[in-house]
Scaffold this motif. Structure first.
Motif, PDB file in Angstrom:
ATOM      1  N   GLN A  12       0.691  -1.239  -0.109  1.00 11.54           N
ATOM      2  CA  GLN A  12      -0.055  -0.038  -0.072  1.00 11.54           C
ATOM      3  C   GLN A  12       0.733   1.160   0.058  1.00 11.54           C
ATOM      4  OE1 GLN A  12      -2.182   0.645   3.492  1.00 11.54           O
ATOM      5  NE2 GLN A  12      -3.529   2.235   2.597  1.00 11.54           N
ATOM      6  N   ILE A  13       1.722   1.322   0.926  1.00 10.00           N
ATOM      7  CA  ILE A  13       2.472   2.371   1.009  1.00 10.00           C
ATOM      8  C   ILE A  13       3.796   2.333   0.124  1.00 10.00           C
ATOM      9  CG2 ILE A  13       4.201   4.025   2.434  1.00 10.00           C
ATOM     10  CD1 ILE A  13       2.695   2.786   4.974  1.00 10.00           C
ATOM     11  N   ASP A  61      10.645  -6.605  -3.823  1.00 10.85           N
ATOM     12  CA  ASP A  61       9.333  -7.166  -2.917  1.00 10.85           C
ATOM     13  C   ASP A  61       9.514  -8.954  -3.004  1.00 10.85           C
ATOM     14  OD1 ASP A  61       6.585  -5.926  -1.890  1.00 10.85           O
ATOM     15  OD2 ASP A  61       6.362  -7.920  -2.187  1.00 10.85           O
ATOM     16  N   ASP A  84      13.501 -11.522  -0.780  1.00  4.81           N
ATOM     17  CA  ASP A  84      12.824 -11.583   0.435  1.00  4.81           C
ATOM     18  C   ASP A  84      13.480 -11.134   1.651  1.00  4.81           C
ATOM     19  OD1 ASP A  84      11.881 -12.941   2.684  1.00  4.81           O
ATOM     20  OD2 ASP A  84      11.288 -14.787   1.681  1.00  4.81           O
ATOM     21  N   CYS A  85      13.062 -10.341   2.594  1.00  4.14           N
ATOM     22  CA  CYS A  85      13.965  -9.702   3.338  1.00  4.14           C
ATOM     23  C   CYS A  85      14.389 -10.755   4.651  1.00  4.14           C
ATOM     24  CB  CYS A  85      13.260  -8.430   4.118  1.00  4.14           C
ATOM     25  SG  CYS A  85      11.766  -8.867   5.146  1.00  4.14           S
ATOM     26  N   TYR A 117       1.619  -7.972  15.939  1.00  4.14           N
ATOM     27  CA  TYR A 117       2.091  -7.066  15.278  1.00  4.14           C
ATOM     28  C   TYR A 117       2.779  -5.831  16.204  1.00  4.14           C
ATOM     29  CZ  TYR A 117       1.594  -2.920  11.993  1.00  4.14           C
ATOM     30  OH  TYR A 117       1.769  -1.864  11.114  1.00  4.14           O
ATOM     31  N   LYS A 153       6.607  -4.189  16.382  1.00  2.69           N
ATOM     32  CA  LYS A 153       6.741  -2.833  16.092  1.00  2.69           C
ATOM     33  C   LYS A 153       7.454  -2.137  17.297  1.00  2.69           C
ATOM     34  CE  LYS A 153       5.332  -2.604  12.238  1.00  2.69           C
ATOM     35  NZ  LYS A 153       6.238  -2.168  11.085  1.00  2.69           N
ATOM     36  N   PRO A 208      -0.128   6.262  11.510  1.00 12.11           N
ATOM     37  CA  PRO A 208      -1.571   5.808  11.980  1.00 12.11           C
ATOM     38  C   PRO A 208      -2.144   4.925  10.739  1.00 12.11           C
ATOM     39  CG  PRO A 208      -1.631   8.135  11.040  1.00 12.11           C
ATOM     40  CD  PRO A 208      -0.077   7.683  11.088  1.00 12.11           C
ATOM     41  N   ILE A 240      -3.365   4.424   7.174  1.00 13.79           N
ATOM     42  CA  ILE A 240      -3.003   5.312   6.023  1.00 13.79           C
ATOM     43  C   ILE A 240      -4.217   4.989   5.003  1.00 13.79           C
ATOM     44  CG2 ILE A 240      -1.671   5.750   3.987  1.00 13.79           C
ATOM     45  CD1 ILE A 240      -0.188   6.336   7.104  1.00 13.79           C
TER      46      ILE A 240
HETATM   47  P1  NAD Z   1       1.408  -3.805   2.745  1.00 11.49           P
HETATM   48  O1  NAD Z   1       0.916  -5.113   3.474  1.00 11.49           O
HETATM   49  O2  NAD Z   1       0.434  -3.269   2.129  1.00 11.49           O
HETATM   50  O3  NAD Z   1       2.752  -4.111   1.948  1.00 11.49           O
HETATM   51  C1  NAD Z   1       3.857  -4.933   2.657  1.00 11.49           C
HETATM   52  C2  NAD Z   1       4.711  -5.412   1.370  1.00 11.49           C
HETATM   53  O4  NAD Z   1       5.675  -6.362   2.210  1.00 11.49           O
HETATM   54  C3  NAD Z   1       3.803  -6.496   0.359  1.00 11.49           C
HETATM   55  O5  NAD Z   1       3.796  -5.992  -1.093  1.00 11.49           O
HETATM   56  C4  NAD Z   1       4.492  -7.798   0.457  1.00 11.49           C
HETATM   57  O6  NAD Z   1       4.535  -8.627  -0.451  1.00 11.49           O
HETATM   58  C5  NAD Z   1       5.742  -7.414   1.106  1.00 11.49           C
HETATM   59  N1  NAD Z   1       6.509  -8.565   1.910  1.00 11.49           N
HETATM   60  C6  NAD Z   1       5.909  -9.387   2.766  1.00 11.49           C
HETATM   61  N2  NAD Z   1       6.768 -10.070   3.252  1.00 11.49           N
HETATM   62  C7  NAD Z   1       7.924  -9.855   2.566  1.00 11.49           C
HETATM   63  C8  NAD Z   1       9.063 -10.562   2.528  1.00 11.49           C
HETATM   64  N3  NAD Z   1       9.323 -11.701   3.347  1.00 11.49           N
HETATM   65  N4  NAD Z   1      10.163  -9.875   2.023  1.00 11.49           N
HETATM   66  C9  NAD Z   1      10.080  -9.011   1.178  1.00 11.49           C
HETATM   67  N5  NAD Z   1       8.608  -8.266   0.903  1.00 11.49           N
HETATM   68  C10 NAD Z   1       7.769  -8.922   1.815  1.00 11.49           C
HETATM   69  O7  NAD Z   1       1.884  -2.922   4.108  1.00 11.49           O
HETATM   70  P2  NAD Z   1       2.030  -1.316   3.901  1.00 11.49           P
HETATM   71  O8  NAD Z   1       0.764  -0.840   4.242  1.00 11.49           O
HETATM   72  O9  NAD Z   1       2.489  -0.679   2.635  1.00 11.49           O
HETATM   73  O10 NAD Z   1       3.142  -1.056   5.037  1.00 11.49           O
HETATM   74  C11 NAD Z   1       4.333  -0.739   4.892  1.00 11.49           C
HETATM   75  C12 NAD Z   1       4.850  -0.424   6.440  1.00 11.49           C
HETATM   76  O11 NAD Z   1       4.281   0.686   7.056  1.00 11.49           O
HETATM   77  C13 NAD Z   1       4.808  -1.570   7.374  1.00 11.49           C
HETATM   78  O12 NAD Z   1       5.865  -1.605   8.119  1.00 11.49           O
HETATM   79  C14 NAD Z   1       3.666  -1.180   8.151  1.00 11.49           C
HETATM   80  O13 NAD Z   1       3.684  -1.898   9.324  1.00 11.49           O
HETATM   81  C15 NAD Z   1       3.915   0.037   8.349  1.00 11.49           C
HETATM   82  N6  NAD Z   1       2.572   0.994   8.585  1.00 11.49           N
HETATM   83  C16 NAD Z   1       1.639   0.849   7.548  1.00 11.49           C
HETATM   84  C17 NAD Z   1       0.321   1.170   7.890  1.00 11.49           C
HETATM   85  C18 NAD Z   1      -0.604   1.583   7.056  1.00 11.49           C
HETATM   86  O14 NAD Z   1      -1.952   1.863   7.456  1.00 11.49           O
HETATM   87  N7  NAD Z   1      -0.747   0.870   5.651  1.00 11.49           N
HETATM   88  C19 NAD Z   1       0.220   2.194   9.372  1.00 11.49           C
HETATM   89  C20 NAD Z   1       1.244   1.970  10.186  1.00 11.49           C
HETATM   90  C21 NAD Z   1       2.466   1.270  10.011  1.00 11.49           C
END
Ligand code: NAD
Ligand code: AKB
Length: 315
Positions: free
Chosen positions: A11-12, A33, A52-53, A141, A145, A169, A171
């Motif tokens: 998403q982000i 990714d 893969d991280c 989670y 965090k 928060p 997003i």
């Molecule tokens: P998301 O779930 O939309 O995207 C996460 C991405 O990570 C996915 O594309 C997935 O394929 C990839 N992924 C999963 N496992 C993986 C691995 N082992 N190796 C490599 N890639 C992998 O998450 P997001 O919403 O984009 O969030 C990004 C960061 O922001 C995260 O740390 C999340 O905790 C933090 N965050 C997001 C929100 C929100 O509302 N979106 C709010 C607070 C914090």
């Protein structure tokens, strides 16, 4: 300066890549990714690496190959999925971050890692949640965090690694659907309002949570990473927020644009329990004072923009 985004298909990430490539040039932003299919057109406009991280060697190869100097580490498992798969969440959120920090130490990179309102728990003051306060999260989670925040602090103190981060928060955005979190309802509601004029909310009325529109979330990350480090006292876990509302408020706001929109409730006990343990509204004055954080979108402005964009996208 070469930049790596992990979790770039999410998403982000799928929107951060566009913002960073606009600012630093397409070839200077390397996306990665485990999913090479989602947002293919956006990610593969420039360099993309399947990595893969949780696999140290794969990430090391990417950092070496592209001479990476800045890492936006977004790969993670979000709160709803983490509660269903805690072992996976621990592996991705903790071992993934540990690999990034170790490699950043070896290759002298700076690292941005998002934390979350999920880093707080039921014993945290829920209104005007202070920057520095009790953190005893009860979700898997949240455990990852808060541990991630502390690990990033440790690498800064022990090794002088330039680690920075935000407690985001929920997003709200319109390019990529959210990845299985507790705040996802605030995105789903727009799609359902436009497509079906009806939404069934999985959080109950009165559940206040902090939220932010994507343009502010991107601006916050980039601004924090560009700030002179001398100004930063809280490096890794700045509270940032733009609005706080409950489901009935966003429903009311959307209804002003779509008068025949209706909403009912079917509560998901797992995500309700998580939401009830999170802040209702955070105090983000440290971010405002230390690096000039100032969001542009409130509930009304965000809603108007979301509806305009999604009406075009979904027609
Ligand atoms: P998301 O779930 O939309 O995207 C996460 C991405 O990570 C996915 O594309 C997935 O394929 C990839 N992924 C999963 N496992 C993986 C691995 N082992 N190796 C490599 N890639 C992998 O998450 P997001 O919403 O984009 O969030 C990004 C960061 O922001 C995260 O740390 C999340 O905790 C933090 N965050 C997001 C929100 C929100 O509302 N979106 C709010 C607070 C914090
Ligand atoms: C989630 O709900 O898990 C995320 C977050 C607030 O961290 N959106």
């Amino acid at each position: 300066m070469k930049i790596l985004i992990t979790g770039a298909a999410g998403q982000i990430g799928s929107e951060l890549v566009v913002a960073l490539r606009k600012q630093y040039g397409i070839s200077n932003v390397i996306t990665s990714d485990i999913n090479s299919k989602a947002n293919e057109a956006i990610l593969q406009e420039g360099p993309f690496e399947l990595a893969d991280c949780t696999n140290y060697q794969q990430i090391k190869n990417v950092i070496q190959k592209h001479h990476i100097k800045v890492i936006y580490h977004l790969a993670a498992i979000l709160s709803g999925v983490a509660e269903a798969k805690p072992q996976l969440a621990w592996n991705v959120n903790m071992n993934g971050l540990y690999h990034i920090l170790e490699l950043a130490r070896e290759y002298h990179c700076s690292v941005f890692t998002p934390s979350s309102i999920g880093a707080f728990g039921p014993s945290t003051p829920r209104d005007k949640t202070p920057q520095d306060t009790i953190q005893r999260p009860t979700s898997c989670y949240g455990v990852t965090k808060v541990a991630g925040e502390l690990l990033c602090d440790y690498y800064f103190r022990k090794y002088g690694l330039d680690t920075r981060g935000l407690r985001y928060p929920g997003i709200i955005s319109n390019v990529t659907l959210p990845g299985g979190g507790t705040t996802d309802y605030a995105v789903e509601i727009f799609y359902e309002a436009i497509q079906h004029k009806k939404y069934t909310c999985f959080l109950k009325q009165g559940t206040f949570l902090d939220m932010m529109y994507m343009p502010d979330a991107l601006q916050a990350a980039i601004q924090l990473m560009e700030t002179d480090p001398k100004n930063l006292k809280h490096r890794n876990a700045f509270n940032v927020t733009a609005m706080s509302f409950a489901p009935e408020h966003i429903f009311g706001e959307i209804k002003q644009h779509i008068p025949d929109f209706t909403m009912d409730y079917k509560i998901d006990p797992v995500r309700q329990c998580i939401a009830d343990s999170w802040p209702r509204s955070m105090d983000d004055s440290a971010a405002r004072q230390e690096w000039g954080w100032s969001p542009q979108y409130d509930l009304s402005k965000m809603t108007t923009d979301m509806i305009q964009v999604l009406l075009k996208k979904l027609k």
